[in-house]
Design a protein around this motif. Structure first.
Motif: not given
Length: 151
Positions: A73-77, A88-93
């Motif tokens: 449910e979170v994409l780690e960059i 960094r984290f993308d929790g929206n998409d």
């Protein structure tokens, strides 16, 4: 970007269905992730959470990020390799999508293209891999850094 309230409700439902504790701090962090337009790092999320919950620990942020990452449910960059610190984290998409990453200022933008099913099938056919996820990141210099004379 997904509707932040819809994304928040989606995350809450998934955590409830797995019977995870929903402390006020965790709920606030999930709301921050669901509404984040950028790609915040853990320290930024922590600073924003402290405004509302001054006794929150950084460990709470990392535990929740790791939990959401494990759930998909979170994409780690990760930006360590380009002189950045941490992730960094993308929790929206959290679905796989391309990112444009500036190697100077570390700004991250979402790419507006996606890998097509045809490309995924070609990769699988040529390699023999069963692709379960993918990511495509482009590294370069953003327009703002270019305007400032960065090479």
């Amino acid at each position: 970007m997904k509707d932040p309230e819809q994304r928040f409700q989606e995350l809450m439902q998934k955590l409830r269905s797995r019977e995870y504790r929903l402390t006020p701090q965790r709920v606030a962090l999930i709301r921050l992730l669901a509404s984040s337009e950028g790609h915040p790092d853990a320290a930024e999320l922590y600073r924003r959470l402290l405004e509302q919950f001054p006794t929150t620990s950084l460990a709470t942020v990392y535990k929740t990020l790791n939990l959401l990452k494990e759930m998909g449910e979170v994409l780690e960059i990760e930006i360590d390799g380009i002189g950045g610190e941490g992730s960094r984290f993308d929790g929206n998409d959290p679905t796989p999508h391309p990112h444009l990453i500036c190697v100077r200022c570390h700004r991250i933008l979402d790419g507006q293209v996606s890998l097509t099913e045809e490309i995924l099938q070609a990769v699988q056919g040529q390699s023999g891999y069963r692709v379960i996820s993918h990511r495509l990141d482009f590294y370069g210099i953003c327009p703002e850094c270019q305007a400032q004379g960065a090479n």
